[in-house]
Design a protein around this motif. Structure first.
Motif, PDB file in Angstrom:
ATOM      1  N   LEU A 104       1.905  -9.207  -5.229  1.00 15.15           N
ATOM      2  CA  LEU A 104       2.919  -8.324  -4.648  1.00 15.15           C
ATOM      3  C   LEU A 104       3.139  -8.618  -3.172  1.00 15.15           C
ATOM      4  O   LEU A 104       4.271  -8.560  -2.687  1.00 15.15           O
ATOM      5  CB  LEU A 104       2.537  -6.860  -4.863  1.00 15.15           C
ATOM      6  N   VAL A 105       2.085  -8.961  -2.445  1.00 16.11           N
ATOM      7  CA  VAL A 105       2.239  -9.334  -1.039  1.00 16.11           C
ATOM      8  C   VAL A 105       3.079 -10.598  -0.924  1.00 16.11           C
ATOM      9  O   VAL A 105       3.967 -10.690  -0.070  1.00 16.11           O
ATOM     10  CB  VAL A 105       0.862  -9.490  -0.350  1.00 16.11           C
TER      11      VAL A 105
ATOM     12  N   GLY B 190      12.175  -3.716   1.220  1.00 14.52           N
ATOM     13  CA  GLY B 190      13.280  -2.978   0.615  1.00 14.52           C
ATOM     14  C   GLY B 190      13.531  -3.381  -0.819  1.00 14.52           C
ATOM     15  O   GLY B 190      13.815  -2.533  -1.676  1.00 14.52           O
ATOM     16  N   ASN B 191      13.421  -4.666  -1.099  1.00 17.40           N
ATOM     17  CA  ASN B 191      13.619  -5.123  -2.471  1.00 17.40           C
ATOM     18  C   ASN B 191      12.504  -4.642  -3.390  1.00 17.40           C
ATOM     19  O   ASN B 191      12.756  -4.313  -4.550  1.00 17.40           O
ATOM     20  CB  ASN B 191      13.757  -6.645  -2.529  1.00 17.40           C
ATOM     21  N   LEU B 192      11.272  -4.609  -2.891  1.00 22.64           N
ATOM     22  CA  LEU B 192      10.192  -4.058  -3.706  1.00 22.64           C
ATOM     23  C   LEU B 192      10.451  -2.584  -3.992  1.00 22.64           C
ATOM     24  O   LEU B 192      10.338  -2.138  -5.134  1.00 22.64           O
ATOM     25  CB  LEU B 192       8.830  -4.229  -3.032  1.00 22.64           C
TER      26      LEU B 192
ATOM     27  N   ASP C  17       0.824  -1.214   0.000  1.00 25.45           N
ATOM     28  CA  ASP C  17       0.000   0.000   0.000  1.00 25.45           C
ATOM     29  C   ASP C  17       0.857   1.264   0.000  1.00 25.45           C
ATOM     30  O   ASP C  17       0.494   2.255  -0.628  1.00 25.45           O
ATOM     31  CB  ASP C  17      -0.932   0.021   1.221  1.00 25.45           C
ATOM     32  N   GLU C  18       1.977   1.241   0.689  1.00 22.74           N
ATOM     33  CA  GLU C  18       2.844   2.417   0.769  1.00 22.74           C
ATOM     34  C   GLU C  18       3.605   2.679  -0.531  1.00 22.74           C
ATOM     35  O   GLU C  18       3.855   3.831  -0.871  1.00 22.74           O
ATOM     36  CB  GLU C  18       3.854   2.235   1.896  1.00 22.74           C
TER      37      GLU C  18
ATOM     38  N   ASN D  73       4.295   1.472 -11.275  1.00 20.96           N
ATOM     39  CA  ASN D  73       3.867   2.839 -10.981  1.00 20.96           C
ATOM     40  C   ASN D  73       3.815   3.710 -12.228  1.00 20.96           C
ATOM     41  O   ASN D  73       3.151   4.746 -12.226  1.00 20.96           O
ATOM     42  CB  ASN D  73       4.758   3.468  -9.911  1.00 20.96           C
ATOM     43  N   ALA D  74       4.482   3.270 -13.304  1.00 19.06           N
ATOM     44  CA  ALA D  74       4.400   3.967 -14.593  1.00 19.06           C
ATOM     45  C   ALA D  74       3.281   3.379 -15.459  1.00 19.06           C
ATOM     46  O   ALA D  74       3.186   3.674 -16.653  1.00 19.06           O
ATOM     47  CB  ALA D  74       5.729   3.867 -15.326  1.00 19.06           C
ATOM     48  N   SER D  75       2.442   2.542 -14.846  1.00 16.50           N
ATOM     49  CA  SER D  75       1.304   1.892 -15.511  1.00 16.50           C
ATOM     50  C   SER D  75       1.728   0.973 -16.651  1.00 16.50           C
ATOM     51  O   SER D  75       0.977   0.756 -17.589  1.00 16.50           O
ATOM     52  CB  SER D  75       0.290   2.927 -16.003  1.00 16.50           C
TER      53      SER D  75
END
Length: 79
Positions: A18-19, A28-30, A3-4, A40-42
């Motif tokens: 992703l979880v 940290g690796n994510l 979520d963050e 995040n760039a879709s």
């Protein structure tokens, strides 16, 4: 952590994949991953392809990690 870090909307399957990734590899690796940057760039398909790059431990490719990453990739893509 998911979520963050993730700035785009996710399907339940994408979130779950992703979880699983974070549970195994850590937040940290994510945070530093190309997977996250692409997501995040879709660029979801390109992000999905990144799962397979995280199959190494101790400098060696591990079959169990290869299988886990493929399962996460498929889950991410809703397959």
């Amino acid at each position: 952590c998911v979520d963050e870090c993730v700035e785009v909307e996710l399907t339940q399957e994408q979130f779950d994949a992703l979880v699983s990734f974070v549970f195994n590899l850590g937040c940290g690796n994510l945070r530093k991953s190309t997977l996250l940057r692409l997501l995040n760039a879709s660029q979801r398909d390109d992000a999905a392809a990144e799962f397979g790059k995280w199959n190494m431990a101790g400098g060696r490719e591990l079959l169990g990690l290869t299988r886990r990453r493929e399962a996460e990739r498929k889950m991410f893509l809703g397959q």
